[in-house]
Write an enzyme that holds these catalytic residues in place. Structure first.
Site, PDB file in Angstrom:
ATOM      1  N   ALA A 214      -6.637  -4.182   3.292  1.00 58.35           N
ATOM      2  CA  ALA A 214      -7.407  -3.028   2.801  1.00 58.35           C
ATOM      3  C   ALA A 214      -8.212  -2.338   3.905  1.00 58.35           C
ATOM      4  O   ALA A 214      -8.565  -1.160   3.777  1.00 58.35           O
ATOM      5  CB  ALA A 214      -8.331  -3.473   1.674  1.00 58.35           C
TER       6      ALA A 214
ATOM      7  N   GLU B  23       1.321  -1.438  13.330  1.00 58.46           N
ATOM      8  CA  GLU B  23       0.736  -1.671  11.995  1.00 58.46           C
ATOM      9  C   GLU B  23       1.860  -1.941  10.999  1.00 58.46           C
ATOM     10  O   GLU B  23       2.837  -1.193  10.964  1.00 58.46           O
ATOM     11  CB  GLU B  23      -0.043  -0.409  11.596  1.00 58.46           C
ATOM     12  CG  GLU B  23      -0.615  -0.432  10.201  1.00 58.46           C
ATOM     13  CD  GLU B  23      -1.246   0.921   9.828  1.00 58.46           C
ATOM     14  OE1 GLU B  23      -1.650   1.700  10.717  1.00 58.46           O
ATOM     15  OE2 GLU B  23      -1.307   1.193   8.619  1.00 58.46           O
TER      16      GLU B  23
ATOM     17  N   ARG C 193       1.885   4.173  -3.343  1.00 57.87           N
ATOM     18  CA  ARG C 193       0.929   3.491  -4.218  1.00 57.87           C
ATOM     19  C   ARG C 193      -0.260   4.396  -4.547  1.00 57.87           C
ATOM     20  O   ARG C 193      -0.138   5.616  -4.488  1.00 57.87           O
ATOM     21  CB  ARG C 193       0.510   2.176  -3.558  1.00 57.87           C
ATOM     22  CG  ARG C 193       1.715   1.224  -3.373  1.00 57.87           C
ATOM     23  CD  ARG C 193       1.299  -0.120  -2.835  1.00 57.87           C
ATOM     24  NE  ARG C 193       0.389  -0.794  -3.752  1.00 57.87           N
ATOM     25  CZ  ARG C 193      -0.368  -1.834  -3.417  1.00 57.87           C
ATOM     26  NH1 ARG C 193      -0.300  -2.327  -2.188  1.00 57.87           N
ATOM     27  NH2 ARG C 193      -1.171  -2.402  -4.303  1.00 57.87           N
TER      28      ARG C 193
ATOM     29  N   ARG D  70      -0.771 -13.983  -4.814  1.00 61.00           N
ATOM     30  CA  ARG D  70      -1.484 -12.727  -5.013  1.00 61.00           C
ATOM     31  C   ARG D  70      -0.517 -11.623  -5.453  1.00 61.00           C
ATOM     32  O   ARG D  70       0.375 -11.243  -4.688  1.00 61.00           O
ATOM     33  CB  ARG D  70      -2.122 -12.320  -3.686  1.00 61.00           C
ATOM     34  CG  ARG D  70      -2.775 -10.971  -3.692  1.00 61.00           C
ATOM     35  CD  ARG D  70      -3.108 -10.512  -2.274  1.00 61.00           C
ATOM     36  NE  ARG D  70      -3.750  -9.210  -2.333  1.00 61.00           N
ATOM     37  CZ  ARG D  70      -3.828  -8.385  -1.321  1.00 61.00           C
ATOM     38  NH1 ARG D  70      -3.324  -8.709  -0.142  1.00 61.00           N
ATOM     39  NH2 ARG D  70      -4.408  -7.212  -1.459  1.00 61.00           N
TER      40      ARG D  70
ATOM     41  N   PRO E 117      -7.574  -9.181   5.401  1.00 64.72           N
ATOM     42  CA  PRO E 117      -8.138  -9.797   4.200  1.00 64.72           C
ATOM     43  C   PRO E 117      -7.153  -9.975   3.052  1.00 64.72           C
ATOM     44  O   PRO E 117      -6.300  -9.118   2.817  1.00 64.72           O
ATOM     45  CB  PRO E 117      -9.265  -8.839   3.796  1.00 64.72           C
ATOM     46  CG  PRO E 117      -8.969  -7.567   4.496  1.00 64.72           C
ATOM     47  CD  PRO E 117      -8.240  -7.928   5.746  1.00 64.72           C
ATOM     48  N   ASN E 118      -7.316 -11.088   2.380  1.00 66.09           N
ATOM     49  CA  ASN E 118      -6.550 -11.461   1.167  1.00 66.09           C
ATOM     50  C   ASN E 118      -5.104 -11.861   1.443  1.00 66.09           C
ATOM     51  O   ASN E 118      -4.398 -12.299   0.529  1.00 66.09           O
ATOM     52  CB  ASN E 118      -6.596 -10.340   0.110  1.00 66.09           C
ATOM     53  CG  ASN E 118      -8.013 -10.031  -0.328  1.00 66.09           C
ATOM     54  OD1 ASN E 118      -8.729 -10.940  -0.738  1.00 66.09           O
ATOM     55  ND2 ASN E 118      -8.437  -8.793  -0.209  1.00 66.09           N
TER      56      ASN E 118
ATOM     57  N   HIS F 126       2.904  -3.205   6.799  1.00 65.79           N
ATOM     58  CA  HIS F 126       2.503  -3.442   5.415  1.00 65.79           C
ATOM     59  C   HIS F 126       3.681  -3.967   4.630  1.00 65.79           C
ATOM     60  O   HIS F 126       4.810  -3.472   4.789  1.00 65.79           O
ATOM     61  CB  HIS F 126       2.000  -2.147   4.764  1.00 65.79           C
ATOM     62  CG  HIS F 126       0.833  -1.566   5.467  1.00 65.79           C
ATOM     63  ND1 HIS F 126      -0.441  -2.073   5.319  1.00 65.79           N
ATOM     64  CD2 HIS F 126       0.735  -0.571   6.374  1.00 65.79           C
ATOM     65  CE1 HIS F 126      -1.264  -1.401   6.096  1.00 65.79           C
ATOM     66  NE2 HIS F 126      -0.577  -0.486   6.755  1.00 65.79           N
TER      67      HIS F 126
ATOM     68  N   TYR G 253       3.552  -7.917  -3.768  1.00 66.97           N
ATOM     69  CA  TYR G 253       3.627  -8.474  -2.419  1.00 66.97           C
ATOM     70  C   TYR G 253       4.693  -9.554  -2.249  1.00 66.97           C
ATOM     71  O   TYR G 253       4.880 -10.077  -1.149  1.00 66.97           O
ATOM     72  CB  TYR G 253       2.249  -9.020  -2.005  1.00 66.97           C
ATOM     73  CG  TYR G 253       1.188  -7.943  -1.977  1.00 66.97           C
ATOM     74  CD1 TYR G 253       1.307  -6.864  -1.098  1.00 66.97           C
ATOM     75  CD2 TYR G 253       0.097  -7.965  -2.842  1.00 66.97           C
ATOM     76  CE1 TYR G 253       0.353  -5.848  -1.069  1.00 66.97           C
ATOM     77  CE2 TYR G 253      -0.866  -6.963  -2.824  1.00 66.97           C
ATOM     78  CZ  TYR G 253      -0.722  -5.910  -1.942  1.00 66.97           C
ATOM     79  OH  TYR G 253      -1.662  -4.905  -1.911  1.00 66.97           O
TER      80      TYR G 253
ATOM     81  N   ASN H  26      -1.323  -6.532  10.211  1.00 63.55           N
ATOM     82  CA  ASN H  26      -1.405  -6.046   8.836  1.00 63.55           C
ATOM     83  C   ASN H  26      -2.890  -6.079   8.489  1.00 63.55           C
ATOM     84  O   ASN H  26      -3.445  -7.146   8.206  1.00 63.55           O
ATOM     85  CB  ASN H  26      -0.620  -6.927   7.861  1.00 63.55           C
ATOM     86  CG  ASN H  26      -0.686  -6.372   6.441  1.00 63.55           C
ATOM     87  OD1 ASN H  26      -1.491  -5.485   6.145  1.00 63.55           O
ATOM     88  ND2 ASN H  26       0.158  -6.887   5.560  1.00 63.55           N
TER      89      ASN H  26
END
Ligand code: DQA
Length: 150
Positions: free
Chosen positions: A77, A98, A107, A18, A10-11, A100, A23, A74
């Site tokens: 969230a 995975e 974070r 964004r 998502p996103n 990111h 990012y 990825n």
């Protein structure tokens, strides 16, 4: 030729606009192009999938059985709370890596835990778009060692 499924959660369709300070400014198309170049150098083919919906990602993971040798994901969230995506990854005999863009461990507290990491081959986090390239290389290497790729 071996196939790897690349899943963007998502996103991530908004990359480029964004929160660029977190990012970066590369778009999803830029990342996919970078991955396609790396894939070509290693003689693998990529399928790309982006969704903002948990169920759609789960369906795509299920569909990887018989159509992909590995998954580069990825999860956005969903990383931090989707037990359903974790279960989908453990349910299929297709190894997943995975990745990111940001260093999730540096974070907010809620981002520091991944519910998926334990069922992934490994996790790469914090290298911007290069996290994806590193993840793809690590997945190809893993598949070679598993003799799933020649
Ligand atoms: C992310 C990190 C997640 O915490 C966040 O929700 C994202 C992107 C990353 O690539 O850094 O959507 O997965």
């Amino acid at each position: 030729m071996a196939r790897i499924l690349v899943i963007h959660g998502p996103n991530l369709n908004l990359l480029g606009q964004r929160e660029p300070e977190i990012y970066g400014t590369a778009t999803l198309e830029d990342i996919n192009r970078q991955l396609a170049e790396t894939a070509e150098q290693h003689s693998v083919e990529l399928d790309f999938f982006q969704s903002n919906h948990e169920g759609a990602i789960i369906d795509r993971i299920h569909a990887a059985v018989g159509s992909a040798e590995g998954i580069l994901i990825n999860p956005g969230a969903f990383t931090h709370y989707s037990i359903a995506i974790r279960d989908a990854i453990s349910a299929v005999p297709v190894p997943a890596v995975e990745v990111h863009l940001s260093n999730i461990h540096a974070r907010e507290e809620f981002r520091r835990h991944s519910v998926l990491a334990a069922v992934a081959v490994g996790q790469i986090s914090g290298f911007g778009t290069y996290s994806y390239v590193l993840g793809l290389l690590a997945l190809i290497d893993h598949l070679k060692r598993q003799v799933r790729l020649k």
